[in-house]
Design a protein around this motif. Structure first.
Motif, PDB file in Angstrom:
ATOM      1  N   VAL A 131     -55.743  54.341 -57.594  1.00  0.00           N
ATOM      2  CA  VAL A 131     -54.321  53.433 -56.684  1.00  0.00           C
ATOM      3  C   VAL A 131     -53.409  53.535 -58.230  1.00  0.00           C
ATOM      4  O   VAL A 131     -53.238  52.084 -58.093  1.00  0.00           O
ATOM      5  CB  VAL A 131     -55.177  52.130 -56.989  1.00  0.00           C
ATOM      6  N   ALA A 132     -53.427  54.135 -59.092  1.00  0.00           N
ATOM      7  CA  ALA A 132     -52.650  53.974 -60.324  1.00  0.00           C
ATOM      8  C   ALA A 132     -51.383  54.111 -59.454  1.00  0.00           C
ATOM      9  O   ALA A 132     -49.803  54.487 -61.099  1.00  0.00           O
ATOM     10  CB  ALA A 132     -52.399  54.531 -61.158  1.00  0.00           C
ATOM     11  N   GLY A 133     -50.622  54.169 -58.437  1.00  0.00           N
ATOM     12  CA  GLY A 133     -49.861  54.802 -57.994  1.00  0.00           C
ATOM     13  C   GLY A 133     -49.114  56.432 -57.834  1.00  0.00           C
ATOM     14  O   GLY A 133     -49.565  56.908 -58.761  1.00  0.00           O
ATOM     15  N   SER A 134     -48.036  56.591 -57.188  1.00  0.00           N
ATOM     16  CA  SER A 134     -47.205  57.825 -57.170  1.00  0.00           C
ATOM     17  C   SER A 134     -46.329  58.691 -58.056  1.00  0.00           C
ATOM     18  O   SER A 134     -44.907  57.713 -58.160  1.00  0.00           O
ATOM     19  CB  SER A 134     -47.144  58.241 -55.884  1.00  0.00           C
ATOM     20  N   PHE A 240     -49.975  54.784 -49.401  1.00  0.00           N
ATOM     21  CA  PHE A 240     -51.010  55.596 -49.779  1.00  0.00           C
ATOM     22  C   PHE A 240     -50.707  56.504 -48.895  1.00  0.00           C
ATOM     23  O   PHE A 240     -50.785  57.241 -47.994  1.00  0.00           O
ATOM     24  CB  PHE A 240     -52.356  54.127 -49.044  1.00  0.00           C
ATOM     25  N   ASP A 241     -51.814  57.914 -49.302  1.00  0.00           N
ATOM     26  CA  ASP A 241     -51.032  59.401 -49.313  1.00  0.00           C
ATOM     27  C   ASP A 241     -50.687  59.346 -47.645  1.00  0.00           C
ATOM     28  O   ASP A 241     -49.197  59.478 -46.918  1.00  0.00           O
ATOM     29  CB  ASP A 241     -52.047  60.001 -49.019  1.00  0.00           C
ATOM     30  N   GLU A 242     -51.594  58.907 -46.493  1.00  0.00           N
ATOM     31  CA  GLU A 242     -51.232  59.308 -45.373  1.00  0.00           C
ATOM     32  C   GLU A 242     -50.738  57.921 -44.523  1.00  0.00           C
ATOM     33  O   GLU A 242     -50.701  57.878 -43.600  1.00  0.00           O
ATOM     34  CB  GLU A 242     -52.077  59.861 -44.601  1.00  0.00           C
ATOM     35  N   GLU A 243     -50.618  56.794 -44.841  1.00  0.00           N
ATOM     36  CA  GLU A 243     -50.678  55.291 -43.619  1.00  0.00           C
ATOM     37  C   GLU A 243     -49.523  54.679 -44.755  1.00  0.00           C
ATOM     38  O   GLU A 243     -49.140  54.093 -45.607  1.00  0.00           O
ATOM     39  CB  GLU A 243     -51.657  54.647 -45.068  1.00  0.00           C
ATOM     40  N   GLY A 245     -46.193  52.784 -45.104  1.00  0.00           N
ATOM     41  CA  GLY A 245     -46.309  51.454 -44.518  1.00  0.00           C
ATOM     42  C   GLY A 245     -47.074  50.174 -45.182  1.00  0.00           C
ATOM     43  O   GLY A 245     -47.188  49.072 -45.727  1.00  0.00           O
ATOM     44  N   SER A 246     -48.638  50.751 -45.852  1.00  0.00           N
ATOM     45  CA  SER A 246     -49.315  49.740 -46.509  1.00  0.00           C
ATOM     46  C   SER A 246     -49.392  50.161 -48.074  1.00  0.00           C
ATOM     47  O   SER A 246     -49.761  51.334 -48.528  1.00  0.00           O
ATOM     48  CB  SER A 246     -51.223  50.149 -45.872  1.00  0.00           C
ATOM     49  N   SER A 247     -49.735  49.188 -48.711  1.00  0.00           N
ATOM     50  CA  SER A 247     -48.864  49.313 -50.545  1.00  0.00           C
ATOM     51  C   SER A 247     -50.240  49.664 -51.149  1.00  0.00           C
ATOM     52  O   SER A 247     -51.244  49.237 -50.452  1.00  0.00           O
ATOM     53  CB  SER A 247     -47.940  48.606 -50.875  1.00  0.00           C
ATOM     54  N   ILE A 248     -50.337  50.105 -51.928  1.00  0.00           N
ATOM     55  CA  ILE A 248     -51.281  50.269 -52.495  1.00  0.00           C
ATOM     56  C   ILE A 248     -51.762  50.079 -53.845  1.00  0.00           C
ATOM     57  O   ILE A 248     -52.997  48.670 -54.079  1.00  0.00           O
ATOM     58  CB  ILE A 248     -50.901  51.563 -54.128  1.00  0.00           C
ATOM     59  N   GLY A 249     -50.715  48.748 -54.179  1.00  0.00           N
ATOM     60  CA  GLY A 249     -51.554  46.686 -54.434  1.00  0.00           C
ATOM     61  C   GLY A 249     -51.027  46.949 -56.104  1.00  0.00           C
ATOM     62  O   GLY A 249     -50.979  48.040 -57.069  1.00  0.00           O
ATOM     63  N   GLN A 250     -51.599  45.832 -56.615  1.00  0.00           N
ATOM     64  CA  GLN A 250     -51.768  45.839 -57.580  1.00  0.00           C
ATOM     65  C   GLN A 250     -52.697  45.592 -58.478  1.00  0.00           C
ATOM     66  O   GLN A 250     -54.058  45.711 -57.573  1.00  0.00           O
ATOM     67  CB  GLN A 250     -51.363  44.518 -58.838  1.00  0.00           C
ATOM     68  N   THR A 251     -53.586  46.447 -59.491  1.00  0.00           N
ATOM     69  CA  THR A 251     -54.692  46.303 -60.242  1.00  0.00           C
ATOM     70  C   THR A 251     -54.994  45.716 -61.575  1.00  0.00           C
ATOM     71  O   THR A 251     -54.506  46.540 -62.197  1.00  0.00           O
ATOM     72  CB  THR A 251     -54.938  48.396 -59.434  1.00  0.00           C
ATOM     73  N   VAL A 252     -55.929  44.900 -61.635  1.00  0.00           N
ATOM     74  CA  VAL A 252     -56.008  44.780 -62.935  1.00  0.00           C
ATOM     75  C   VAL A 252     -58.035  44.986 -62.906  1.00  0.00           C
ATOM     76  O   VAL A 252     -58.149  45.051 -62.200  1.00  0.00           O
ATOM     77  CB  VAL A 252     -56.364  43.167 -63.138  1.00  0.00           C
ATOM     78  N   ALA A 253     -58.152  45.761 -64.559  1.00  0.00           N
ATOM     79  CA  ALA A 253     -58.897  46.257 -64.612  1.00  0.00           C
ATOM     80  C   ALA A 253     -59.659  46.063 -66.226  1.00  0.00           C
ATOM     81  O   ALA A 253     -58.897  46.072 -66.765  1.00  0.00           O
ATOM     82  CB  ALA A 253     -59.194  47.515 -64.558  1.00  0.00           C
ATOM     83  N   LEU A 254     -60.908  45.492 -66.139  1.00  0.00           N
ATOM     84  CA  LEU A 254     -61.690  44.951 -67.522  1.00  0.00           C
ATOM     85  C   LEU A 254     -62.640  46.569 -67.714  1.00  0.00           C
ATOM     86  O   LEU A 254     -62.791  46.787 -66.766  1.00  0.00           O
ATOM     87  CB  LEU A 254     -62.310  43.547 -66.742  1.00  0.00           C
ATOM     88  N   TYR A 255     -62.849  46.833 -68.842  1.00  0.00           N
ATOM     89  CA  TYR A 255     -63.124  47.413 -68.193  1.00  0.00           C
ATOM     90  C   TYR A 255     -63.747  47.808 -70.767  1.00  0.00           C
ATOM     91  O   TYR A 255     -63.059  47.057 -71.389  1.00  0.00           O
ATOM     92  CB  TYR A 255     -63.076  49.487 -69.343  1.00  0.00           C
ATOM     93  N   GLY A 256     -65.042  48.615 -70.736  1.00  0.00           N
ATOM     94  CA  GLY A 256     -65.761  48.382 -72.644  1.00  0.00           C
ATOM     95  C   GLY A 256     -66.261  49.167 -72.894  1.00  0.00           C
ATOM     96  O   GLY A 256     -66.736  50.212 -72.046  1.00  0.00           O
ATOM     97  N   ASP A 257     -66.560  50.107 -73.628  1.00  0.00           N
ATOM     98  CA  ASP A 257     -67.177  50.615 -74.340  1.00  0.00           C
ATOM     99  C   ASP A 257     -67.999  50.444 -75.626  1.00  0.00           C
ATOM    100  O   ASP A 257     -68.073  49.781 -76.221  1.00  0.00           O
ATOM    101  CB  ASP A 257     -66.733  52.215 -74.495  1.00  0.00           C
ATOM    102  N   ASN A 274     -58.050  45.608 -56.915  1.00  0.00           N
ATOM    103  CA  ASN A 274     -56.527  45.790 -55.854  1.00  0.00           C
ATOM    104  C   ASN A 274     -56.442  44.632 -55.146  1.00  0.00           C
ATOM    105  O   ASN A 274     -57.697  45.137 -54.418  1.00  0.00           O
ATOM    106  CB  ASN A 274     -56.867  47.359 -55.330  1.00  0.00           C
ATOM    107  N   ASP A 275     -55.374  43.992 -55.374  1.00  0.00           N
ATOM    108  CA  ASP A 275     -55.306  43.354 -53.885  1.00  0.00           C
ATOM    109  C   ASP A 275     -54.382  44.023 -52.393  1.00  0.00           C
ATOM    110  O   ASP A 275     -54.176  43.767 -52.156  1.00  0.00           O
ATOM    111  CB  ASP A 275     -53.778  41.972 -54.209  1.00  0.00           C
ATOM    112  N   GLY A 276     -54.463  45.464 -52.581  1.00  0.00           N
ATOM    113  CA  GLY A 276     -53.337  46.005 -51.444  1.00  0.00           C
ATOM    114  C   GLY A 276     -54.328  45.936 -50.181  1.00  0.00           C
ATOM    115  O   GLY A 276     -55.273  45.869 -50.382  1.00  0.00           O
ATOM    116  N   ASP A 277     -53.999  46.116 -49.268  1.00  0.00           N
ATOM    117  CA  ASP A 277     -54.283  46.293 -47.750  1.00  0.00           C
ATOM    118  C   ASP A 277     -54.659  47.697 -47.159  1.00  0.00           C
ATOM    119  O   ASP A 277     -53.838  47.838 -45.870  1.00  0.00           O
ATOM    120  CB  ASP A 277     -53.656  45.357 -47.085  1.00  0.00           C
ATOM    121  N   TRP A 278     -54.654  48.637 -47.503  1.00  0.00           N
ATOM    122  CA  TRP A 278     -54.559  49.930 -46.947  1.00  0.00           C
ATOM    123  C   TRP A 278     -55.771  50.689 -46.472  1.00  0.00           C
ATOM    124  O   TRP A 278     -57.237  49.835 -46.185  1.00  0.00           O
ATOM    125  CB  TRP A 278     -54.299  50.862 -47.684  1.00  0.00           C
ATOM    126  N   LEU A 279     -55.904  51.520 -45.604  1.00  0.00           N
ATOM    127  CA  LEU A 279     -56.667  51.479 -44.594  1.00  0.00           C
ATOM    128  C   LEU A 279     -57.481  52.737 -44.796  1.00  0.00           C
ATOM    129  O   LEU A 279     -57.949  53.386 -45.607  1.00  0.00           O
ATOM    130  CB  LEU A 279     -55.963  53.100 -43.633  1.00  0.00           C
TER     131      LEU A 279
END
Lengths: 322, 322, 322
Positions: A131-134, A240-243, A245-257, A274-279
């Protein structure tokens, strides 16, 4: 009227030819990927492999300027019927500045943190990478358009690195075309091998007007063997690819190793929102956990993740470098 | 019923295997080409790059006979969507005689003088190379016809070299086909490193019956750092691409190059006269001037030329070898 | 959302990277093949060449496990318009056991005896290789189906070797598809460098249900410089290409080779009997004789054969390894 390589400057033999070199490197990976689905005609578990061979040629002039070029051969199971070549990239490097021409990387795509939520040997992250965008990427295979042309510039000074890229979807067409040039800028900073910062902005991603993407990430080594990071991507303008009008939106990720005391086993995990509202989206949260075991020149890895459609995916495999 | 490489002569282990070798060489070039045009939808200035990697394999028998093969990977900006492979060439060489089979060069195309009017790092000559007639060349990419088959022979003795080629557009079809075998013969002579002579004749160029092309060229080193040459091509039988019925005609070109006292800067120029009367032609004279600067392993170059349609073209770029 | 090679395990630097290596090897062959035919539009004598370059990459871990991958570039005159890449193969090897994934060999196809009736430098056998039945082979060029997926296992212990392969025509489709997985098993035994035994069974050859093929062969070195062998293939379940309903049948072949006192000249011959009744067949017996002369790193060879349609074919050429 074509012709083979001709020496048109036979009189110019005075200057010595500096060291020229061709090197082949790359990696192979293979294993099993499971992806839950509801289509009875599609196998959920498949063997997935990749073999990548990168041909790098370079030469250095007497004055220390380096010139180089890259072509890649790559085969991807389930994607390519044979190993594919890709468009070439040429580069010139001197004094910390590298200028690239041809099949260049998008600057944001080259961030050292953007893909750090990826797990296992297949480097997959359904929570963030998907979901990092096009935007345009270094092409694995043929261009869609022979007129695509990219230019990049990378400058490193001490702990700071700056990367700029411009990719024109079709340089042969005039500027009133429906596609736009994509611009991307990346800045990175490392402090004391402890703190990593990375921020990037892409304008007209993938040549689509007003498809602007913003990324910022930070990671800190809380212990010698443990790191924790936070990534944010704003892909509100990407669809989103075939949809339509529906935005991918914003994403926050917490990660670690975390690397175990054996120094060979690395455990990694992320949780993303992710706050998007896609199909097809069922939830705002995706997460995953993975492990890699270093064999020295190769690694074993496995991961399990759940995506925004609440489908589970898992993988296990091996990857080796050469 | 296909199979992998099998050793069918396992008993034949007595003879030692001589030194076998695989080598990758080539060049990269990139820069800007400007070509004046009257079409507002076509950009006049474009970035043009090429990356060529030639894979040469060879082995030498105990008796000193050398066997080899060549495949090339090449990417051309605006022309190829990815790096392309080409058809292979095999060769056998002994005692100064080389026999080639497969994707061979047309003998005339291999002249050491025919393309010496070319300028800059892109090796372009709108005055001569673009009106040298239609003939088969060493193929950069796929053949149009899988049945194309070429044979060549090159013999050097002292200052004299002779090159013969035969290219059959389709060896699978019988001889009553509409295309003909192309034959080409080249002879070259060098005297004292001062005088170069080159003459060639091509019959049925590009497999077209009666498309016969004649070339003769001479160049003389008037000073240690200056050469002057004269080329003549008779392409009366060759037609301009889409203009049926209008001959390319005959071309004479006067050219020369001069190396400055630094031993690194080479200035080159030509003026050419073509007597054809093809569509779009505005003048009988084309000319150009160029410069190359040797970086040692790479060179910078630029040129400006005016073609027979009175359009101006210019280029500037860099080229490196590896 | 694609990306370049990323180091996702930057903390895992403790283990040393073992020796990685990339090697290019292969062969070239060229010459003339004559094949009698009754079609006046098809040339009976043609120049046929092949150039094969195999790119092998491998690395060995600290514990002695070897990982590798293979991609091949190959050009075949009259078959490929340019050199073709093929799908990749990956392998892991330790303690005599090698596991392969991707574009793997069919186990039967890897028999050391199945193709030993082949003659000359083109390794052709109209009497046996052409009637050995339909099965998947290591692919020279693109897959017909991106979903094709193979797995192989090879185990050697002393004089015994066992090879198993499974090739799924399309792993992405579920198991109710019309094509089946192909299974093949090969066992081989060598005694005292004198006796060679090879037996193989293929089930659902080429993914066709009930297309089962059985092979057994034996060869004995009657003298230090002479061998004699007997091969049997049961392809009763395989159909001739376009002739639905007529089985290829069973084939027995007696063959041998003899090396002259010079240690360089090897004479080889076979006679084969096929009991099938397919379209065009005129006789149950095919035979051939060939000769190879070792040049050390290259060989000259020639053969003459008569096929089951009573057509004569002959070839002469050269082959070199690198």
């Amino acid at each position: 009227m074509k012709k083979a390589l001709l020496a048109t400057t036979a009189l110019m033999l005075s200057a010595g030819v500096a060291a020229a070199d061709v090197n082949i490197s790359g990696y192979g990976r293979t294993g099993i990927i499971y992806y839950e689905n509801n289509d009875p005609a599609v196998e959920e578990t498949q063997v997935i492999s990749r073999l990548r061979m990168t041909l790098d040629a370079s030469t250095e002039t007497d004055a220390g300027v380096e010139f180089g070029g890259r072509i890649r051969l790559q085969w991807d199971q389930n994607q390519d019927t044979a190993a594919e070549t890709n468009p070439g990239k040429l580069w010139i490097s001197a004094q910390g500045l590298t200028v690239e021409i041809g099949n260049v990387e998008n600057a944001m795509d080259s961030s050292s943190l953007l893909y750090e939520t990826e797990l296992g040997v297949f480097d997959r992250s359904v929570g963030l990478s998907d979901v990092a965008g096009s935007f345009f990427a270094y092409e694995d295979g043929p261009y869609d358009n022979v007129g695509r042309q990219g230019v990049g510039a990378i400058y490193s000074f001490g702990d700071v690195a700056v990367h700029f890229s411009m990719i024109d979807p079709d340089q042969t067409a005039d500027s009133t075309a429906t596609t736009e040039r994509e611009y991307s800028l990346l800045g990175e900073y490392t402090w004391n091998d402890r703190l990593e910062l990375s921020a990037a902005y892409t304008q007209n991603g993938a040549g689509l007007e007003d498809n602007d993407i913003f990324f910022i990430g930070a990671r800190y080594a809380v212990l010698d063997n443990a790191r924790i990071g936070l990534n944010y991507v704003n892909a509100d303008d990407s669809l989103f690819d075939e949809e339509v009008g529906s935005s991918i939106g914003q994403t926050v990720a917490l990660y670690g190793d975390y690397t175990l005391a054996d120094g060979l086993t690395n455990i990694e995990a992320y949780v993303a929102n992710n706050d998007g509202d896609w199909l097809g989206k069922e939830t705002d949260n995706a997460f995953g956990i993975g492990v890699n075991y270093d064999l020295g020149g190769a690694r074993l890895g496995a991961s399990i993740q759940r995506d925004y459609e609440e489908l589970v995916t898992a993988d296990a495999g091996v990857r080796f470098e050469f």
